[in-house]
Design a protein around this motif. Structure first.
Motif, PDB file in Angstrom:
ATOM      1  N   GLY B 133       0.831  -1.197   0.000  1.00  0.00           N
ATOM      2  CA  GLY B 133       0.000   0.000   0.000  1.00  0.00           C
ATOM      3  C   GLY B 133       0.861   1.241   0.000  1.00  0.00           C
ATOM      4  O   GLY B 133       1.989   1.235   0.513  1.00  0.00           O
ATOM      5  N   VAL B 192      -6.480   1.021   2.559  1.00  0.00           N
ATOM      6  CA  VAL B 192      -5.104   0.689   2.156  1.00  0.00           C
ATOM      7  C   VAL B 192      -4.403  -0.072   3.279  1.00  0.00           C
ATOM      8  O   VAL B 192      -3.787  -1.120   3.062  1.00  0.00           O
ATOM      9  CB  VAL B 192      -4.306   1.966   1.792  1.00  0.00           C
ATOM     10  CG1 VAL B 192      -2.840   1.636   1.563  1.00  0.00           C
ATOM     11  CG2 VAL B 192      -4.909   2.652   0.572  1.00  0.00           C
ATOM     12  N   VAL B 193      -4.505   0.463   4.502  1.00  0.00           N
ATOM     13  CA  VAL B 193      -3.797  -0.146   5.637  1.00  0.00           C
ATOM     14  C   VAL B 193      -4.330  -1.554   5.890  1.00  0.00           C
ATOM     15  O   VAL B 193      -3.558  -2.500   6.079  1.00  0.00           O
ATOM     16  CB  VAL B 193      -3.937   0.732   6.899  1.00  0.00           C
ATOM     17  CG1 VAL B 193      -3.311   0.039   8.112  1.00  0.00           C
ATOM     18  CG2 VAL B 193      -3.298   2.095   6.667  1.00  0.00           C
ATOM     19  N   SER B 196      -3.154  -4.227   3.164  1.00  0.00           N
ATOM     20  CA  SER B 196      -1.743  -4.334   2.774  1.00  0.00           C
ATOM     21  C   SER B 196      -0.876  -4.939   3.871  1.00  0.00           C
ATOM     22  O   SER B 196      -1.146  -4.760   5.062  1.00  0.00           O
ATOM     23  CB  SER B 196      -1.185  -2.950   2.418  1.00  0.00           C
ATOM     24  OG  SER B 196      -1.994  -2.334   1.425  1.00  0.00           O
ATOM     25  N   VAL B 199       2.864  -0.817   4.116  1.00  0.00           N
ATOM     26  CA  VAL B 199       2.331   0.483   3.706  1.00  0.00           C
ATOM     27  C   VAL B 199       3.450   1.508   3.823  1.00  0.00           C
ATOM     28  O   VAL B 199       4.175   1.522   4.826  1.00  0.00           O
ATOM     29  CB  VAL B 199       1.148   0.920   4.603  1.00  0.00           C
ATOM     30  CG1 VAL B 199       0.702   2.345   4.260  1.00  0.00           C
ATOM     31  CG2 VAL B 199      -0.023  -0.047   4.456  1.00  0.00           C
ATOM     32  N   ILE B 221       4.904  -0.648   8.404  1.00  0.00           N
ATOM     33  CA  ILE B 221       4.692   0.706   7.875  1.00  0.00           C
ATOM     34  C   ILE B 221       6.023   1.446   7.845  1.00  0.00           C
ATOM     35  O   ILE B 221       6.736   1.501   8.854  1.00  0.00           O
ATOM     36  CB  ILE B 221       3.716   1.526   8.747  1.00  0.00           C
ATOM     37  CG1 ILE B 221       2.349   0.841   8.829  1.00  0.00           C
ATOM     38  CG2 ILE B 221       3.556   2.945   8.178  1.00  0.00           C
ATOM     39  CD1 ILE B 221       1.354   1.570   9.736  1.00  0.00           C
TER      40      ILE B 221
END
Lengths: 327, 327
Positions: B133, B192-193, B196, B199, B221
């Motif tokens: 993402g 998105v988070v 995925s 990210v 992330i």
């Protein structure tokens, strides 16, 4: 993008009244709050007794700003190389885009530093100066005397230096010829101070070597050597004898200049009446008001000087078609 | 002195395994205490929503050092001009003499920043990543996904962006073709988070927009957007859910990155176990140790990356005879 080499810069810029005027304008912006001067970026390279400094200043009234990269690598001397090098990069201050690179190897810094000395002398030296003095016979030992000569037509130059004899002799010959003055090599700093109406210290000393008891009424001293936390040329007590104390930028001089050790010694506080060159230029403060006063000026070098001199250099290079245009 | 333009730099350098390797070496020096990284010089130009930053780093084992001047002027967009510009200057670290100017207009920064993202993914992303993402569809939205693809062969890219539709569509087409992945534009950051395994946030946001409750086991992330005191992409609570927290340079991230707001919120202290990328590269610390962990990496950009990529660029330019030699 225009790229101008040192050779071409030496053709279009020198320490004259025009250069001084440009630098004065920079200081005026500074004192009017029309300049943003971030703290200097300093990168030490201890293995080479070296340091890379980056200075800059933004003046909203000017459409360009200079970023100056200045190296001082003192092991270079052992290799037969000059210690100073560097360049100035001019950016458009409306877009941030680079517009010119001035590969001056420190030449423009020498000019703008000499110009600051000239401005200090204009406002702080006694009206008539017959005997001038200088400590140090390096490049600034030359530029400071050129700058002083623009403002005070001294006849005799008293010199003290720790440099080897041939270096000092070269200085003597060069200055005598260029400035048309008698140059006398003195055996002590004290002799220089006692015989001169204006003294400029131009050394990388790390310990104060000008003593308070040598000062006499009418003397002006500009100390331009210290620009780091370790350097010092004036004993702190010198400041207790000054009638007028000036500097280029208080915030900088209290951390990197002579004012630092005077602050540490408790002789000055951050509230002491210290005048900035910009205030003298703008006329909001007065410098010397009588020929009997003792006056001091501490110079550390400010980004506004770089932007000012770089702009003048670029404008002249463009007019004279000097430099290489890339892309 | 060699002067290389952006066009030539794009020919000789791109974000590939070689670039990542160069930047890894820079981080390794950093974590081994073999790099001096002074604080960034920042010059604000508020009238233009602009800023000029200067970064540098000295690594004694390398015979050159880079000084990077990077401008970001956000009013440029209104004028139809790119906001980023700048250059890297390479100095000989034994003499301080300038050796090359890379007129990259920020291109090398994009590459080295993508490379840092790639290094973060290598050590912190789960071993298999099918869904990636990205938040933001600017230049780093592209480079971060290129960097990630070097380490994890993801098949689907989930995208959220506040950019206009045509900008986002251009991103979708470009990334789909270049990375051979399916690109799905998502309606929310949350989507998105949640979808995925990795990210990357690549925005200039000034308020955290990733919420702790969206995180799921196995997520990594990388937050690369914040590099000033005002920027933020992660809510501070995100850090309380992380099993492993990493960053490029702690001292910098605690003042300019995501760690700043986590520190202010009391979720992290300066003593919290935060790993630096250099420690991961050198193998002195471990990153992710299980596929169920939640991991974070905060990137602010470090001078060692600039020196590393600039050296690689110059070496290639020399070999390929690219650029102009002045003097």
């Amino acid at each position: 993008m225009r790229i101008v080499t040192e050779k071409d810069l030496r053709v279009c810029i020198k320490l004259d009244h025009d250069a001084v005027k440009a630098v004065e304008q920079g200081f005026a912006y500074l004192s009017q709050g029309k300049a943003t001067v971030p703290p200097i970026l300093m990168l030490p390279v201890p293995e080479q007794q070296g340091e890379v400094d980056v200075k800059t200043a933004y003046m909203p009234d000017i459409d360009k700003l200079a970023v100056k990269i200045a190296s001082g690598f003192f092991n270079n001397n052992k290799k037969g190389l000059p210690s100073a090098s560097g360049m100035m990069i001019l950016l458009n201050s409306r877009t941030g885009f680079p517009e010119a690179i001035l590969l001056d190897n420190g030449y423009l810094t020498q000019v703008r530093t000499g110009a600051a000395g000239s401005i200090a002398a204009k406002h702080l030296a006694p009206s008539t100066v017959t005997h001038a003095g200088v400590i140090g016979t390096g490049t600034q030992g030359r530029f400071q005397m050129r700058g002083l000569k623009l403002e005070r037509d001294f006849k005799t130059l008293h010199v003290f230096s720790l440099d080897p004899e041939d270096t000092v002799e070269a200085y003597r010959r060069e200055m005598a010829e260029e400035l048309k003055v008698e140059v006398i090599i003195e055996p002590t700093v004290q002799a220089v101070v006692e015989k001169s109406a204006v003294v400029v210290t131009t050394t990388p000393a790390r310990k104060g070597f000008i003593r308070a008891e040598w000062l006499h009424p009418g003397l002006h001293i500009t100390a331009m050597g210290s620009d780091t936390e370790e350097k010092q040329e004036l004993m702190p007590e010198v400041f207790s004898r000054a009638d007028v104390t000036a500097c280029d930028l208080k915030s900088q001089c209290f951390s990197l200049g002579e004012l630092r050790s005077a602050l540490e010694a408790g002789i000055l506080t951050r509230e002491s009446p210290v005048i900035e060159l910009g205030e003298l230029v703008a006329g909001t403060k007065k410098g010397r008001t009588s020929d009997n006063q003792i006056t001091l000026c501490d110079l550390t070098g400010v980004g506004v000087q770089d932007t000012a001199i770089a702009l003048q250099a670029l404008s002249r290079a463009e007019k004279q078609g000097l430099g290489t245009v890339v892309e």
